[in-house]
Design a protein around this motif. Structure first.
Motif, PDB file in Angstrom:
ATOM      1  N   ASN A  90     -15.296   4.812   3.856  1.00  0.00           N
ATOM      2  CA  ASN A  90     -14.189   4.561   3.709  1.00  0.00           C
ATOM      3  C   ASN A  90     -14.662   4.325   2.567  1.00  0.00           C
ATOM      4  O   ASN A  90     -14.513   3.077   1.781  1.00  0.00           O
ATOM      5  N   ARG A 134       0.748   4.077  -2.748  1.00  0.00           N
ATOM      6  CA  ARG A 134       0.687   5.399  -2.506  1.00  0.00           C
ATOM      7  C   ARG A 134       1.755   6.281  -2.897  1.00  0.00           C
ATOM      8  O   ARG A 134       1.725   8.178  -3.829  1.00  0.00           O
ATOM      9  N   GLY A 174      -9.378   5.645   0.251  1.00  0.00           N
ATOM     10  CA  GLY A 174      -8.599   5.849   2.337  1.00  0.00           C
ATOM     11  C   GLY A 174      -8.849   7.646   2.640  1.00  0.00           C
ATOM     12  O   GLY A 174      -8.168   8.127   3.416  1.00  0.00           O
ATOM     13  N   SER A 201      -5.796  -2.750   4.380  1.00  0.00           N
ATOM     14  CA  SER A 201      -5.823  -1.422   4.638  1.00  0.00           C
ATOM     15  C   SER A 201      -5.772  -1.062   5.437  1.00  0.00           C
ATOM     16  O   SER A 201      -7.016  -1.161   6.063  1.00  0.00           O
ATOM     17  N   ASP A 202      -5.004   0.238   4.681  1.00  0.00           N
ATOM     18  CA  ASP A 202      -5.078   1.720   5.666  1.00  0.00           C
ATOM     19  C   ASP A 202      -6.179   2.300   5.332  1.00  0.00           C
ATOM     20  O   ASP A 202      -6.704   3.000   4.311  1.00  0.00           O
ATOM     21  N   GLY A 206      -4.855   5.436   3.982  1.00  0.00           N
ATOM     22  CA  GLY A 206      -3.945   5.686   3.528  1.00  0.00           C
ATOM     23  C   GLY A 206      -3.315   6.153   2.108  1.00  0.00           C
ATOM     24  O   GLY A 206      -2.726   6.409   1.794  1.00  0.00           O
ATOM     25  N   GLU A 222       0.737  -1.446   0.117  1.00  0.00           N
ATOM     26  CA  GLU A 222       0.199   0.350  -0.110  1.00  0.00           C
ATOM     27  C   GLU A 222       0.987   1.440   0.075  1.00  0.00           C
ATOM     28  O   GLU A 222       0.660   2.154  -0.608  1.00  0.00           O
TER      29      GLU A 222
END
Length: 410
Positions: A271, A65, A274, A103-104, A107, A61
């Motif tokens: 969400n 990013r 991210g 996943s965050d 993120g 991830e």
């Protein structure tokens, strides 16, 4: 981390029950690098079940990013040839597809939503076999959770990282019914309860559902004459039973996307990519979203709805009773797989072929002519509350209660 024994039991559940992997079948696994321990156990269980081959695609991830931050929008309009070859290839070979989500939740916060949209459109255009394999029941596909440090810290910000990860794993295994002595038996029983509810709903042949609650939701959702309610497991065109969501608590259908009117108010944050969207509402006229607002993340909500024309319409309405195991944890997972199964929800975008009689034998264009929405996206958002009432409207105008105070009326 849970013990190896606990993770092995979870991996076995994913392979043998959720994917229902056949001997000689291929398995494709997509997971973040943080999920390597679980992924290795999944691979071992798959080969023990007789898999012909297991392909693992690890992602990172943080690397993703960096790419979103460094490259212009135009760079995301081209889907990688190698990835299209991989995805279309495994789909065409009849592989079962397992996605481990970890996943965050934040993120990708701050990423230009146009980049996400561009990549989404490019993926759809480059991978028709991959997408149609899942949409039209040709491939088994499963989404399941795996706790990562970044995700755990978002969910439990006041805990030390190791404790937060432990708590998140406990919640994942509990909601997935993987912490009992015989998870596979628990899922068979769970699936049977879904089939009973689906049978009742399909017998009613409601023409519409009316939603109301104290948040301000007052929405009427039209149903097609051939709507099919589904939930729990799904069955491929070849007759293979599988569970696409682990966990799952929803019974769902695709509405007539041209017959949605009124206002719906979200009951939980969304969400997406991210970024969080909080306290939002959408007003529909003749099926189309015509007005929307959000206390936070309104630009993200706008980017979702303006992904394409189909994203202005609904593709799913799902019934989830308040007080289900996911909701009872009291955890806001900030992950759609879990949060959508904690509450009644709707989805903007693509509808489901399997939710229309004969739909799997139709093209996307034919489905749209019958009211099943088409879009490159499908975004669920939660609307369930402890006072949500849903009324079924019959063809003769009579009404029947479906939900009362957030739970099944009967």
């Amino acid at each position: 981390m849970p013990s190896t024994e606990q993770l092995t039991k979870y991996a076995r559940l994913l392979v043998r029950t959720a994917c229902n992997l056949e001997e000689g079948q291929e398995l494709f696994v997509s997971a973040d690098v943080t999920q390597a321990p679980l992924t290795r156990l999944v691979v071992a269980e798959a080969y023990a079940a007789g898999a012909s081959n297991v392909t693992v695609r690890y992602t990172d991830e943080q690397v993703s990013r960096l790419g979103y931050d460094a490259r212009p929008v135009e760079a995301f309009q081209q889907f990688p040839d190698w990835l299209a070859l991989l995805q279309n290839g495994v789909a065409n070979r009849g592989a079962a597809l397992l996605f481990i989500t970890s996943s965050d939740p934040l993120g990708m916060a701050g990423v230009d939503p146009r980049k996400v949209q561009a990549f989404q459109r490019a993926a759809v255009a480059a991978c028709p076999d991959w997408r149609n394999g899942m949409d039209f029941g040709r491939n088994v596909w499963v989404i399941a959770g795996g706790a990562s440090p970044a995700w755990a810290q978002r969910v439990f910000p006041d805990l030390d990282e190791s404790v937060a990860v432990e708590r998140l794993w406990e919640a994942i295994l509990f909601t997935a019914r993987a912490d009992v002595d015989d998870p596979e038996a628990a899922w068979r029983q769970h699936d049977a309860s879904f089939q009973e509810r689906c049978a009742w709903l399909n017998e009613q042949r409601f023409t519409a559902l009316r939603y109301t609650n104290s948040l301000g939701t007052d929405l009427t959702v039209g149903l097609t004459p051939k709507s099919i309610w589904a939930g729990g497991g799904e069955t491929t065109v070849a007759g293979r039973r599988f569970f696409p969501n682990v966990p799952t608590e929803e019974i769902y259908t695709s509405p007539d996307c041209t017959r949605v009117d009124g206002t719906v108010v979200a009951s939980m944050p969304l969400n997406h990519g991210g970024a969080l969207v909080r306290d939002f509402r959408i007003r529909f006229e003749a099926g189309r979203a015509v007005e929307w607002s959000a206390a936070e993340g309104e630009d993200v909500l706008t980017s979702i709805i303006e992904t394409d024309e189909g994203a202005h319409y609904l593709g799913e309405c799902a019934l989830v009773p308040f007080g289900n195991p996911i909701q009872r944890t009291g955890v806001l997972f900030l992950n759609t797989l879990f949060d959508e199964n904690a509450a009644c929800h709707l989805a903007l975008g693509r509808g489901f072929a399997e939710c229309y009689e004969g739909g799997r034998d139709m093209s996307a264009e034919e489905l749209r002519e019958h009211g099943i929405n088409e879009s490159v996206t499908h975004v669920d958002f939660m609307i369930g509350t402890d006072d949500l009432c849903i009324t079924g409207i019959c063809a003769d105008g009579s009404e029947a209660p479906v939900f009362a105070n957030g739970v099944w009326a009967e």
